[in-house]
Every structure is written in C-alpha cells, then in structure tokens.
Design a protein around this motif. Structure first.
Motif, PDB file in Angstrom:
ATOM      1  N   ARG A  34       0.859  -1.188   0.000  1.00  0.00           N
ATOM      2  CA  ARG A  34       0.000   0.000   0.000  1.00  0.00           C
ATOM      3  C   ARG A  34       0.891   1.231   0.000  1.00  0.00           C
ATOM      4  O   ARG A  34       1.942   1.237   0.619  1.00  0.00           O
ATOM      5  CB  ARG A  34      -0.905   0.013   1.223  1.00  0.00           C
ATOM      6  CG  ARG A  34      -1.909  -1.107   1.202  1.00  0.00           C
ATOM      7  CD  ARG A  34      -2.773  -1.057   2.440  1.00  0.00           C
ATOM      8  NE  ARG A  34      -3.598  -2.238   2.502  1.00  0.00           N
ATOM      9  CZ  ARG A  34      -4.895  -2.231   2.251  1.00  0.00           C
ATOM     10  NH1 ARG A  34      -5.502  -1.121   1.958  1.00  0.00           N
ATOM     11  NH2 ARG A  34      -5.589  -3.354   2.321  1.00  0.00           N
ATOM     12  N   LEU A  35       0.432   2.247  -0.683  1.00  0.00           N
ATOM     13  CA  LEU A  35       1.169   3.502  -0.778  1.00  0.00           C
ATOM     14  C   LEU A  35       0.726   4.414   0.361  1.00  0.00           C
ATOM     15  O   LEU A  35      -0.463   4.640   0.565  1.00  0.00           O
ATOM     16  CB  LEU A  35       0.893   4.180  -2.118  1.00  0.00           C
ATOM     17  CG  LEU A  35       1.474   5.575  -2.328  1.00  0.00           C
ATOM     18  CD1 LEU A  35       3.001   5.535  -2.300  1.00  0.00           C
ATOM     19  CD2 LEU A  35       0.979   6.165  -3.631  1.00  0.00           C
ATOM     20  N   TYR A  36       1.689   4.938   1.105  1.00  0.00           N
ATOM     21  CA  TYR A  36       1.426   5.900   2.166  1.00  0.00           C
ATOM     22  C   TYR A  36       2.118   7.202   1.793  1.00  0.00           C
ATOM     23  O   TYR A  36       3.263   7.199   1.342  1.00  0.00           O
ATOM     24  CB  TYR A  36       1.960   5.396   3.509  1.00  0.00           C
ATOM     25  CG  TYR A  36       1.232   4.171   3.992  1.00  0.00           C
ATOM     26  CD1 TYR A  36       0.082   4.289   4.762  1.00  0.00           C
ATOM     27  CD2 TYR A  36       1.673   2.897   3.647  1.00  0.00           C
ATOM     28  CE1 TYR A  36      -0.599   3.168   5.200  1.00  0.00           C
ATOM     29  CE2 TYR A  36       0.999   1.771   4.079  1.00  0.00           C
ATOM     30  CZ  TYR A  36      -0.137   1.911   4.854  1.00  0.00           C
ATOM     31  OH  TYR A  36      -0.813   0.799   5.277  1.00  0.00           O
ATOM     32  N   MET A  37       1.409   8.326   1.982  1.00  0.00           N
ATOM     33  CA  MET A  37       1.945   9.631   1.624  1.00  0.00           C
ATOM     34  C   MET A  37       1.903  10.553   2.834  1.00  0.00           C
ATOM     35  O   MET A  37       0.884  10.640   3.508  1.00  0.00           O
ATOM     36  CB  MET A  37       1.128  10.250   0.489  1.00  0.00           C
ATOM     37  CG  MET A  37       1.088   9.410  -0.759  1.00  0.00           C
ATOM     38  SD  MET A  37      -0.054  10.103  -1.937  1.00  0.00           S
ATOM     39  CE  MET A  37       1.052  10.412  -3.275  1.00  0.00           C
ATOM     40  N   ILE A  38       3.006  11.239   3.094  1.00  0.00           N
ATOM     41  CA  ILE A  38       3.066  12.237   4.153  1.00  0.00           C
ATOM     42  C   ILE A  38       2.979  13.589   3.457  1.00  0.00           C
ATOM     43  O   ILE A  38       3.897  13.984   2.723  1.00  0.00           O
ATOM     44  CB  ILE A  38       4.366  12.110   4.966  1.00  0.00           C
ATOM     45  CG1 ILE A  38       4.430  10.714   5.586  1.00  0.00           C
ATOM     46  CG2 ILE A  38       4.445  13.211   6.014  1.00  0.00           C
ATOM     47  CD1 ILE A  38       5.750  10.364   6.197  1.00  0.00           C
TER      48      ILE A  38
END
Length: 79
Positions: A34-38
């Motif tokens: 899964r892609l996580y973005m800050i």
C-alpha cells in the motif's frame, strides 16, 4: 506499488507551488503493498465533501491533476 503511482509521487514530491498540497515523503508497506503519503496539512474542508455538495461526480484525477503532472514531467524534458 504500480509504476504510475510511483511516477506521479516522484513528480509531486519535487513540486512546490502555492496552490498544490506538498508531498513530503511516500513509502510502501504491507502485503499487498500500500502507498502511504506524508503530505502538508491544509485547513478547511475535504475535496470529496465539496464535490458531494456540488454534486460533482467525475474523476478529478483524470480531468485536473493528471494533465498538470504530465506537463510538468514532459515539458522540461522535451523543451
């Protein structure tokens, strides 16, 4: 993570514009990946809520966001 998401994340992380939410970091984790973005915090309402209130049910990525990234990516390379 699919290459399209990875390519768009690379573009967004280098983009610094007053009208675009900043992406500070992104990473993948888990199975499936899964892609996580800050991202930068922006006060106000969520885009989804505004779209529901206005009864706008279109793919905002295809209409507004993707063309911006394509231009940012291709123009510097192709002059």
């Amino acid at each position: 993570m699919d290459t399209t998401a990875q390519d768009e994340s690379k573009l967004l992380i280098n983009l610094n514009h007053k009208n675009v939410v900043r992406l500070f970091e992104y990473f993948t984790s888990g199975v499936p990946k899964r892609l996580y973005m800050i991202m930068e915090y922006i006060r106000g309402r969520e885009l989804f809520d505004i779209m529901c209130d206005e009864q706008v049910f279109v793919n905002i990525t295809e209409i507004a966001i993707r063309p911006v990234f394509i231009n940012i990516y291709f123009f510097p390379k192709n002059g």
